[in-house]
Design an enzyme around this catalytic site. Structure first.
Site, PDB file in Angstrom:
ATOM      1  N   CYS A 107       0.814  -1.227   0.000  1.00 24.73           N
ATOM      2  CA  CYS A 107       0.000   0.000   0.000  1.00 24.73           C
ATOM      3  C   CYS A 107       0.842   1.268   0.000  1.00 24.73           C
ATOM      4  O   CYS A 107       0.307   2.370  -0.146  1.00 24.73           O
ATOM      5  CB  CYS A 107      -0.962   0.010   1.181  1.00 24.73           C
ATOM      6  SG  CYS A 107      -2.264  -1.207   1.005  1.00 24.73           S
ATOM      7  N   HIS A 160      -3.460   7.503   2.752  1.00 27.48           N
ATOM      8  CA  HIS A 160      -3.855   6.217   2.165  1.00 27.48           C
ATOM      9  C   HIS A 160      -5.210   5.816   2.755  1.00 27.48           C
ATOM     10  O   HIS A 160      -5.434   5.935   3.957  1.00 27.48           O
ATOM     11  CB  HIS A 160      -2.783   5.178   2.488  1.00 27.48           C
ATOM     12  CG  HIS A 160      -3.186   3.779   2.140  1.00 27.48           C
ATOM     13  ND1 HIS A 160      -3.607   3.431   0.873  1.00 27.48           N
ATOM     14  CD2 HIS A 160      -3.247   2.649   2.892  1.00 27.48           C
ATOM     15  CE1 HIS A 160      -3.908   2.147   0.868  1.00 27.48           C
ATOM     16  NE2 HIS A 160      -3.707   1.640   2.072  1.00 27.48           N
ATOM     17  N   ASN A 172     -10.329   0.256  -0.121  1.00 29.14           N
ATOM     18  CA  ASN A 172      -8.871   0.330  -0.188  1.00 29.14           C
ATOM     19  C   ASN A 172      -8.412  -0.175  -1.556  1.00 29.14           C
ATOM     20  O   ASN A 172      -8.497  -1.374  -1.834  1.00 29.14           O
ATOM     21  CB  ASN A 172      -8.271  -0.513   0.947  1.00 29.14           C
ATOM     22  CG  ASN A 172      -6.754  -0.461   0.976  1.00 29.14           C
ATOM     23  OD1 ASN A 172      -6.108   0.018   0.041  1.00 29.14           O
ATOM     24  ND2 ASN A 172      -6.168  -0.973   2.047  1.00 29.14           N
TER      25      ASN A 172
HETATM   26  O1  UT7 Z   1      -3.625  -0.737   3.650  1.00 26.40           O
HETATM   27  C1  UT7 Z   1      -3.163  -1.509   4.731  1.00 26.40           C
HETATM   28  C2  UT7 Z   1      -3.982  -2.731   4.746  1.00 26.40           C
HETATM   29  N1  UT7 Z   1      -4.980  -2.974   5.674  1.00 26.40           N
HETATM   30  C3  UT7 Z   1      -5.400  -2.224   6.712  1.00 26.40           C
HETATM   31  O2  UT7 Z   1      -4.954  -1.152   7.013  1.00 26.40           O
HETATM   32  C4  UT7 Z   1      -6.483  -2.834   7.542  1.00 26.40           C
HETATM   33  C5  UT7 Z   1      -6.318  -2.556   9.011  1.00 26.40           C
HETATM   34  N2  UT7 Z   1      -7.328  -3.228   9.807  1.00 26.40           N
HETATM   35  C6  UT7 Z   1      -8.629  -2.846   9.795  1.00 26.40           C
HETATM   36  O3  UT7 Z   1      -9.030  -1.949   9.051  1.00 26.40           O
HETATM   37  C7  UT7 Z   1      -9.563  -3.511  10.774  1.00 26.40           C
HETATM   38  O4  UT7 Z   1      -8.817  -4.284  11.693  1.00 26.40           O
HETATM   39  C8  UT7 Z   1     -10.639  -4.409  10.106  1.00 26.40           C
HETATM   40  C9  UT7 Z   1     -11.612  -3.541   9.339  1.00 26.40           C
HETATM   41  C10 UT7 Z   1      -9.988  -5.418   9.184  1.00 26.40           C
HETATM   42  C11 UT7 Z   1     -11.428  -5.146  11.192  1.00 26.40           C
HETATM   43  O5  UT7 Z   1     -11.988  -4.211  12.107  1.00 26.40           O
HETATM   44  P1  UT7 Z   1     -11.790  -4.423  13.677  1.00 26.40           P
HETATM   45  O6  UT7 Z   1     -12.509  -3.325  14.337  1.00 26.40           O
HETATM   46  O7  UT7 Z   1     -10.317  -4.535  13.938  1.00 26.40           O
HETATM   47  O8  UT7 Z   1     -12.547  -5.766  13.931  1.00 26.40           O
HETATM   48  P2  UT7 Z   1     -11.988  -7.116  14.589  1.00 26.40           P
HETATM   49  O9  UT7 Z   1     -11.120  -7.844  13.639  1.00 26.40           O
HETATM   50  O10 UT7 Z   1     -11.497  -6.822  15.956  1.00 26.40           O
HETATM   51  O11 UT7 Z   1     -13.343  -7.916  14.762  1.00 26.40           O
HETATM   52  C12 UT7 Z   1     -14.382  -7.497  15.657  1.00 26.40           C
HETATM   53  C13 UT7 Z   1     -15.534  -8.445  15.520  1.00 26.40           C
HETATM   54  C14 UT7 Z   1     -15.129  -9.907  15.570  1.00 26.40           C
HETATM   55  O12 UT7 Z   1     -16.160 -10.610  16.221  1.00 26.40           O
HETATM   56  P3  UT7 Z   1     -16.024 -11.058  17.766  1.00 26.40           P
HETATM   57  O13 UT7 Z   1     -14.800 -11.918  17.828  1.00 26.40           O
HETATM   58  O14 UT7 Z   1     -15.871  -9.765  18.517  1.00 26.40           O
HETATM   59  O15 UT7 Z   1     -17.303 -11.761  18.026  1.00 26.40           O
HETATM   60  C15 UT7 Z   1     -15.075 -10.318  14.123  1.00 26.40           C
HETATM   61  O16 UT7 Z   1     -15.288 -11.691  13.920  1.00 26.40           O
HETATM   62  O17 UT7 Z   1     -16.158  -8.258  14.243  1.00 26.40           O
HETATM   63  C16 UT7 Z   1     -16.209  -9.509  13.546  1.00 26.40           C
HETATM   64  N3  UT7 Z   1     -16.048  -9.234  12.121  1.00 26.40           N
HETATM   65  C17 UT7 Z   1     -17.079  -8.905  11.336  1.00 26.40           C
HETATM   66  N4  UT7 Z   1     -18.392  -8.777  11.573  1.00 26.40           N
HETATM   67  C18 UT7 Z   1     -19.176  -8.419  10.539  1.00 26.40           C
HETATM   68  C19 UT7 Z   1     -14.909  -9.227  11.395  1.00 26.40           C
HETATM   69  N5  UT7 Z   1     -15.183  -8.900  10.118  1.00 26.40           N
HETATM   70  C20 UT7 Z   1     -16.513  -8.704  10.057  1.00 26.40           C
HETATM   71  C21 UT7 Z   1     -17.399  -8.350   9.024  1.00 26.40           C
HETATM   72  N6  UT7 Z   1     -18.705  -8.214   9.314  1.00 26.40           N
HETATM   73  N7  UT7 Z   1     -16.973  -8.111   7.768  1.00 26.40           N
END
Ligand code: UT7
Length: 331
Positions: free
Chosen positions: A116, A256, A286
């Site tokens: 990225c 970004h 993204n």
């Molecule tokens: O360009 C560089 C590349 N990437 C990035 O910069 C991405 C950086 N990371 C992020 O943007 C975030 O970490 C994500 C958007 C990927 C995830 O958001 P988060 O707030 O960190 O969520 P999490 O992974 O902590 O998950 C929270 C909850 C989990 O459920 P439990 O364990 O709390 O019951 C996940 O299973 O949300 C659940 N979850 C979802 N629920 C609905 C994860 N993905 C989804 C989804 N829809 N798509």
């Protein structure tokens, strides 16, 4: 003797027509519109459909848009850099195909990949050739067909990424416009947290790892998130300090577009009003190497010659950094 700086003098963009909405994603994986918007800020993203269309298709369209808008003869372009994490194929430069197809027959070209951060690093490279006096027209394209590395049954990644491309032209400037300063860093210990494990030289594609879906992008979202927030904010703060810039001096932040919450945290640390923060993640998600040039293209009419812009990115590797740019023209 007047110092030669490297200024952006034109921009172009292309996003595919197909819109993948949060509603459609609800039919593919266990997710919902509200979760996606709250956690990422993304409402929809563009997807390139059709056979035999890769990243070059996106890059060519963005470059053609720039060439038409600026009304330049592509034969005047001396170097074409394609910043991308999703090249058309291995061992054949995507940039060579792009350069030929846009008619840049007097140019040489190369691909540049740092996930990225590819476009950010590309800005450094493109500017260096201009500042050195070696070339006068360098075309930098940021293009990614992210959908080619996404598993549309994995809700942790498929909601984030989209396809798109943007292009900028760098030319010499004698009025002090263009790239002023940069702070760029990498940390290889981060590569385990965001990667496509298979298809490179460590683990070539095989039937077994294909069946295990290792050919798709996987990330430890939380770790990437934390590192992105810290490093984009830190790099932006460092470049401001180094150049004695206060938040009042900054016209725009061009971050970004990985997650709205990462962007907002960076702006908060810089004490920047949200009205100065470029954002289009809601429309495209993204797009990896394309996020920054797509911002320039979408905000072009609001940008004024001499505007102080902080450009920042974070990506796989890990790779990150920030740049201080003075916008080169009024549109
Ligand atoms: O360009 C560089 C590349 N990437 C990035 O910069 C991405 C950086 N990371 C992020 O943007 C975030 O970490 C994500 C958007 C990927 C995830 O958001 P988060 O707030 O960190 O969520 P999490 O992974 O902590 O998950 C929270 C909850 C989990 O459920 P439990 O364990 O709390 O019951 C996940 O299973 O949300 C659940 N979850 C979802 N629920 C609905 C994860 N993905 C989804 C989804 N829809 N798509």
């Amino acid at each position: 003797m007047t110092k030669i700086t490297a200024a952006i003098t034109a921009v172009g963009k292309y996003v595919p027509d197909y819109i993948l909405t949060n509603k459609e994603l609800e039919t593919l994986v266990d997710t919902n519109d509200e979760w996606i918007i709250t956690r990422t800020g993304i409402k929809e993203r563009r997807i390139l459909k059709g056979e035999n269309k890769g990243t070059s298709y996106l890059g060519i369209k963005a470059a053609e848009d720039l060439i038409a808008k600026k009304n330049i003869d592509p034969k005047e372009i001396e170097l074409v850099i394609v910043a991308t994490a999703t090249p058309d194929m291995q061992a054949a430069s995507t940039s060579a195909y792009v350069a030929t197809m846009i008619g840049a027959t007097n140019a040489f070209s190369f691909d540049l990949d740092s996930a990225c951060s590819s476009f950010l690093y590309g800005m450094s490279v493109a500017s260096s050739f201009i500042e050195a006096g070696k070339y006068k027209k360098v075309l930098l394209i940021g293009a990614d067909k992210c959908s080619s590395m996404i598993d549309y049954t994995d809700r942790t990644t498929c909601i984030i990424f989209g396809d798109g491309a943007g292009a900028v032209l760098f030319e010499p400037n004698e009025e002090g416009m263009g790239l002023m300063d940069e702070y760029l860093r990498t940390d290889g210990s981060g590569r385990e947290f965001l990667k496509v494990a298979v298809g490179g030289s460590v683990l070539p594609l095989s039937k077994e790892n294909f069946d295990d879906k290792l050919n798709f992008v996987k990330q430890d979202g939380k770790t990437v998130f934390k590192n992105a927030v810290f490093n984009m904010a830190d790099a932006s703060e460092k470049i401001m300090k180094k150049n004695s810039l206060t938040n009042d001096d900054i016209s725009w932040l061009a971050p970004h577009q990985a997650n709205k919450r990462i962007i907002e945290a960076t702006a908060r640390r810089m004490k920047l009003d949200t009205s100065k923060v470029m954002m289009n993640i809601q429309k495209y998600g993204n797009t990896t190497s394309a996020t920054i040039p797509l911002l320039f293209a979408d905000y072009e009419t609001q940008l004024k010659k001499g505007d102080n812009i902080i450009v920042t990115a974070f990506g796989g590797g890990f790779s990150w950094g920030a740049m201080y740019l003075k916008w080169g023209y009024n549109s």
